[in-house]
Motif scaffolding. Structure first.
Motif, short mmCIF file in Angstrom:
data_model
loop_
_atom_site.label_atom_id
_atom_site.label_comp_id
_atom_site.label_asym_id
_atom_site.label_seq_id
_atom_site.Cartn_x
_atom_site.Cartn_y
_atom_site.Cartn_z
N ASP A 1 0.79 -1.23 0.00
CA ASP A 1 0.00 0.00 0.00
C ASP A 1 0.82 1.28 0.00
OD1 ASP A 1 0.88 0.16 2.64
OD2 ASP A 1 -1.07 0.71 3.42
N SER A 2 2.13 1.17 0.01
CA SER A 2 2.97 2.38 -0.02
C SER A 2 3.31 2.71 -1.47
CB SER A 2 4.25 2.16 0.78
OG SER A 2 3.94 2.01 2.15
N MET A 3 3.07 3.95 -1.85
CA MET A 3 3.30 4.37 -3.23
C MET A 3 4.51 5.29 -3.31
SD MET A 3 -0.71 4.73 -4.47
CE MET A 3 -0.75 6.45 -4.21
N HIS A 4 5.65 4.80 -2.83
CA HIS A 4 6.88 5.58 -2.88
C HIS A 4 8.07 4.63 -3.04
CE1 HIS A 4 6.64 4.38 1.34
NE2 HIS A 4 7.95 4.43 1.33
N TYR A 5 9.19 5.20 -3.40
CA TYR A 5 10.39 4.40 -3.62
C TYR A 5 11.08 4.06 -2.29
CZ TYR A 5 9.80 5.88 -8.43
OH TYR A 5 9.30 6.10 -9.67
N MET A 6 11.86 3.02 -2.28
CA MET A 6 12.71 2.58 -1.18
C MET A 6 11.95 2.00 0.00
SD MET A 6 15.72 5.45 -1.36
CE MET A 6 16.37 4.97 0.21
#
Length: 121
Positions: free
Chosen positions: A51-56
């Motif tokens: 559910d996280s829409m970011h890199y790393m």
């Protein structure tokens, strides 16, 4: 007088055409495929994989916690929070108080549901 309802709906529809903001059903399908059935409690760390829409991933959140020295006395406002994944991880890892703000109703509603299922609301 300006009709803000049609203007607001047009903005909402325009946002939905952006690739980043069309994943509500994908999240639900992914939860189901991993055996996280509707209403079941969810581990926020396991949920963050989808559910996280970011890199790393969570490493970026851990770096932010360290850089900002977040702890239980900290208060964080996450603007444009999407499904709320990073806000939940911030709260779990640092024990800070986090408010997540998302303007898209369908994403906001799913974020609230997921947060409740993580026992964080």
């Amino acid at each position: 007088m300006v009709n803000t309802t049609s203007s607001t709906q047009a903005n909402h529809d325009e946002i939905k055409t952006m690739k980043l903001y069309t994943h509500v059903e994908r999240i639900k399908t992914e939860l189901f495929s991993r055996g996280m059935l509707e209403g079941d409690s969810i581990d926020p760390i396991a949920l963050s994989e989808i559910d996280s829409m970011h890199y790393m991933g969570n490493n970026a959140i851990k770096d932010a916690i360290d850089d900002m020295k977040l702890d239980a006395s900290s208060k964080v406002l996450d603007v444009g929070s999407g499904f709320g994944g990073p806000a939940r991880i911030l709260s779990v890892l640092s024990k800070c108080s986090t408010v997540a703000l998302e303007i898209q109703p369908d994403i906001h509603e799913l974020a609230e549901e997921l947060t409740k299922r993580c026992q964080l609301s």
